[in-house]
Design a protein around this motif. Sequence first.
Motif, PDB file in Angstrom:
ATOM      1  N   ASP A 103      -5.609  68.326  23.746  1.00 22.13           N
ATOM      2  CA  ASP A 103      -6.871  69.059  23.964  1.00 22.13           C
ATOM      3  C   ASP A 103      -6.886  70.231  23.081  1.00 22.13           C
ATOM      4  OD1 ASP A 103      -9.164  70.162  25.522  1.00 22.13           O
ATOM      5  OD2 ASP A 103      -7.794  71.816  26.289  1.00 22.13           O
ATOM      6  N   ASN A 104      -5.874  70.909  22.543  1.00 27.39           N
ATOM      7  CA  ASN A 104      -5.834  71.752  21.331  1.00 27.39           C
ATOM      8  C   ASN A 104      -6.278  70.948  20.003  1.00 27.39           C
ATOM      9  OD1 ASN A 104      -3.375  73.322  19.153  1.00 27.39           O
ATOM     10  ND2 ASN A 104      -5.069  74.543  20.149  1.00 27.39           N
ATOM     11  N   TYR A 105      -5.778  70.011  19.895  1.00 26.37           N
ATOM     12  CA  TYR A 105      -6.409  69.216  18.643  1.00 26.37           C
ATOM     13  C   TYR A 105      -7.737  69.183  18.491  1.00 26.37           C
ATOM     14  CZ  TYR A 105      -6.959  65.519  15.412  1.00 26.37           C
ATOM     15  OH  TYR A 105      -7.546  64.665  14.459  1.00 26.37           O
ATOM     16  N   GLU A 106      -8.564  68.726  19.812  1.00 28.02           N
ATOM     17  CA  GLU A 106      -9.809  68.400  19.821  1.00 28.02           C
ATOM     18  C   GLU A 106     -10.708  69.641  19.815  1.00 28.02           C
ATOM     19  OE1 GLU A 106     -10.492  66.747  23.810  1.00 28.02           O
ATOM     20  OE2 GLU A 106      -9.686  64.710  23.031  1.00 28.02           O
ATOM     21  N   THR A 107      -9.895  70.806  20.245  1.00 24.61           N
ATOM     22  CA  THR A 107     -10.888  72.412  19.981  1.00 24.61           C
ATOM     23  C   THR A 107     -10.773  72.547  18.623  1.00 24.61           C
ATOM     24  OG1 THR A 107      -8.814  73.333  20.735  1.00 24.61           O
ATOM     25  CG2 THR A 107     -10.426  72.914  22.487  1.00 24.61           C
ATOM     26  N   ILE A 108      -9.473  72.288  18.016  1.00 26.16           N
ATOM     27  CA  ILE A 108      -9.463  72.832  16.618  1.00 26.16           C
ATOM     28  C   ILE A 108     -10.206  71.879  15.634  1.00 26.16           C
ATOM     29  CG2 ILE A 108      -7.611  72.700  14.371  1.00 26.16           C
ATOM     30  CD1 ILE A 108      -5.460  73.405  16.353  1.00 26.16           C
ATOM     31  N   GLU A 109     -10.411  70.807  16.021  1.00 29.19           N
ATOM     32  CA  GLU A 109     -11.304  69.761  15.126  1.00 29.19           C
ATOM     33  C   GLU A 109     -12.710  70.223  15.387  1.00 29.19           C
ATOM     34  OE1 GLU A 109     -11.496  65.694  16.690  1.00 29.19           O
ATOM     35  OE2 GLU A 109     -10.844  65.185  14.722  1.00 29.19           O
ATOM     36  N   ARG A 110     -13.187  70.639  16.584  1.00 27.19           N
ATOM     37  CA  ARG A 110     -14.463  71.129  16.658  1.00 27.19           C
ATOM     38  C   ARG A 110     -14.672  72.509  15.858  1.00 27.19           C
ATOM     39  NH1 ARG A 110     -14.523  72.054  22.581  1.00 27.19           N
ATOM     40  NH2 ARG A 110     -16.164  73.519  22.397  1.00 27.19           N
ATOM     41  N   SER A 148      -3.183  78.819  24.420  1.00 28.77           N
ATOM     42  CA  SER A 148      -2.732  79.591  25.631  1.00 28.77           C
ATOM     43  C   SER A 148      -1.963  78.965  26.401  1.00 28.77           C
ATOM     44  CB  SER A 148      -3.481  80.443  26.210  1.00 28.77           C
ATOM     45  OG  SER A 148      -3.040  81.040  27.492  1.00 28.77           O
ATOM     46  N   LYS A 149      -2.626  77.620  26.634  1.00 31.40           N
ATOM     47  CA  LYS A 149      -1.990  76.728  27.556  1.00 31.40           C
ATOM     48  C   LYS A 149      -0.526  76.073  26.997  1.00 31.40           C
ATOM     49  CE  LYS A 149      -6.062  75.122  30.335  1.00 31.40           C
ATOM     50  NZ  LYS A 149      -6.936  73.975  30.544  1.00 31.40           N
ATOM     51  N   ILE A 168       5.308  75.913  26.865  1.00 29.75           N
ATOM     52  CA  ILE A 168       6.604  76.008  26.310  1.00 29.75           C
ATOM     53  C   ILE A 168       7.341  77.333  27.069  1.00 29.75           C
ATOM     54  CG2 ILE A 168       7.739  76.644  24.049  1.00 29.75           C
ATOM     55  CD1 ILE A 168       5.118  75.730  22.551  1.00 29.75           C
ATOM     56  N   SER A 169       6.812  78.132  27.327  1.00 33.75           N
ATOM     57  CA  SER A 169       7.575  79.428  27.825  1.00 33.75           C
ATOM     58  C   SER A 169       8.090  79.056  29.248  1.00 33.75           C
ATOM     59  CB  SER A 169       6.647  80.690  27.767  1.00 33.75           C
ATOM     60  OG  SER A 169       7.177  81.546  28.639  1.00 33.75           O
ATOM     61  N   GLU A 170       7.377  78.278  29.858  1.00 31.94           N
ATOM     62  CA  GLU A 170       7.751  77.798  31.331  1.00 31.94           C
ATOM     63  C   GLU A 170       8.788  76.730  31.153  1.00 31.94           C
ATOM     64  OE1 GLU A 170       5.725  75.475  35.125  1.00 31.94           O
ATOM     65  OE2 GLU A 170       4.474  76.333  33.685  1.00 31.94           O
ATOM     66  N   TYR A 181       2.657  68.473  28.428  1.00 32.80           N
ATOM     67  CA  TYR A 181       2.722  69.059  26.910  1.00 32.80           C
ATOM     68  C   TYR A 181       1.785  68.217  25.967  1.00 32.80           C
ATOM     69  CZ  TYR A 181       4.506  71.155  22.866  1.00 32.80           C
ATOM     70  OH  TYR A 181       4.542  71.730  21.579  1.00 32.80           O
ATOM     71  N   ASN A 182       1.880  66.889  26.328  1.00 34.75           N
ATOM     72  CA  ASN A 182       1.137  66.044  25.393  1.00 34.75           C
ATOM     73  C   ASN A 182      -0.333  66.065  25.654  1.00 34.75           C
ATOM     74  OD1 ASN A 182       0.850  63.583  23.364  1.00 34.75           O
ATOM     75  ND2 ASN A 182       0.067  62.671  25.232  1.00 34.75           N
TER      76      ASN A 182
END
Length: 579
Positions: free
Chosen positions: A231-238, A196-197, A202-204, A225-226
């Motif tokens: 953060d998104n990569y780490e959650t997907i990894e979990r 979501s973030k 991107i939208s903003e 953005y980075n």
Amino acid sequence: MEKNSLVRESIKSVIKKNFSIILLMIFIIFAFVISSLLPPQILRYIIDNNLAPRNNEGLLLLAYLYMGAIFLIGLFDLAKETLLTIIGQKITKEVRMKMMEKLEKINAMFFSKNESGKIVSNFTNDVDAINSMFTSVIIGMIIDCFKIIGVVVSIWLFSVKLGIIAVLLLPIIYYITRFFQKRMLKAQIDNLVSVSKVNNHISESVKNIRMIKLFSKESYMESNYNEYLVDNYETIERVTFYDSIFSPIILVIRSLIIALIVILSSEQLNFLGVSVGMIAASIELISNLFTPIENLGMELQNIQQSISGIYRVNEFYEISEDAKDSVDLTNILGSNNLSLSFNNVTFNYEDDKNVLENIDFKIKPLERITFVGRTGVGKSTLFKLAMGLLKPSKGSITINGINVYNIPNSEKRKIFGYVDQSFPMLSGTVAEQISLKDNSVTFEQVKESLDFVGLTDYIKTLENGYNTEVKKDNLFSQGQKQLLAIARAIVTNPPILLLDEITASLDSITEEKIITVLQKASQNHSILTISHRLSSMISSDKIIILENGKIKNSGTPETLLKSDDWYRNHIELEKLTWN
């Protein structure tokens, strides 16, 4: 209203209306559970009576029975899911219909204090959660419990020792499953938040790209953005980690249990004292224990979410409604001889701050009144009170002695025509933009109202004229949309028109055209106008100046021009600005 009454009454109503379907569903659920226990029993018989003694007699029939049992499981499962979907949709429809009935009775003040997103969530997410609870969750838990009981009983009948092993396995499998499910759920929720973030960023960025470039904020936005991507990569990894190790762990546990049963049943130990067929059937039955236990863990988790949905839906349904007295509208509907009176009206959104205070005036039939004042003095709120959308904190608003708040909403369009700065389009034809798909509004009325505002010639140039589908927002200019709004307001020929800053965003030529239309409309309607620019308002019989929620002054334009400094200065300032 008692707790959970809406959901309970909706369920009762659905059961009462669909009792035969409910009975059929109960039968199919039991048939599904029983049929799922048949294949291991048939397999045991095949092994003990045919394969072990090398006896081919009746083997083909048993093979057909085994295949038939598998087919029955699939058939009953399909029927179960079909009936659950039907019942679930009926429950969803029943709950949403009752919620919509409630929504129509709620005071408009509720919408001022609550965000539209929250209300939409009540109708969508919360009702879907209720649907899920009373179909897949509760029924799923019942089925899984029966499956577990059936498996344990079947194994127990083979061997008491095997039955004890199966019972001891239940809590072990359950706690291992719940351990991973909780962590997987948390990781998935964290992943949704991080996604979501990323999407919002991107939208903003796209929305504000000019400002970002103008103020050289590219590096700042890139840095954020980075951070969101990491953060998104780490959650997907979990999520991937828990998902990848859960299945192998379950497979290893299942293999260990099967190995244990085989060892305990071996000729050397012969601890269980069962036949080869019983061992094979027990292995299949124990393997079947894992799926319902895994499902139970998820169902218990989902039931908490569903209970929250039930609570929020009932909380919405328990919103108080203002009692409305029944009124006789015989002498009001269809008459232009109506007078609107504000009788010492005070109104507040919050208990400690009055938006309007002691407003007292009367509008005669066919009178033209303009309300002026600084932004935030309560002009738009006054209009909402006049139409009975809001209830005064003190005092009353009446039409020919009848309280406007008690007039049913279904009748108000015949009394009031409201025109705002914006013109909300709906899905449909040009004609339906005016009629609002109201069957009581005839096509002739639509044509007359469009002709009145001067749009007939333009509409005839459209592909299908009045029946042209409005799919593009650029089909009409801003000025034409305001004319459509006026046509929509006058199509039922209401005696009172309310115009809220309708020329605020228009150019002078379009504004002049709309003023001309309104001057023509004022011959047959009482007109209440909110105008920010006094120079652009239609000629008025009376002007009411609001200040700090009170009537500061009132009178004819000529009188106020001589007696009121604020009014005179405002007029002179506008002349200087436009000149």
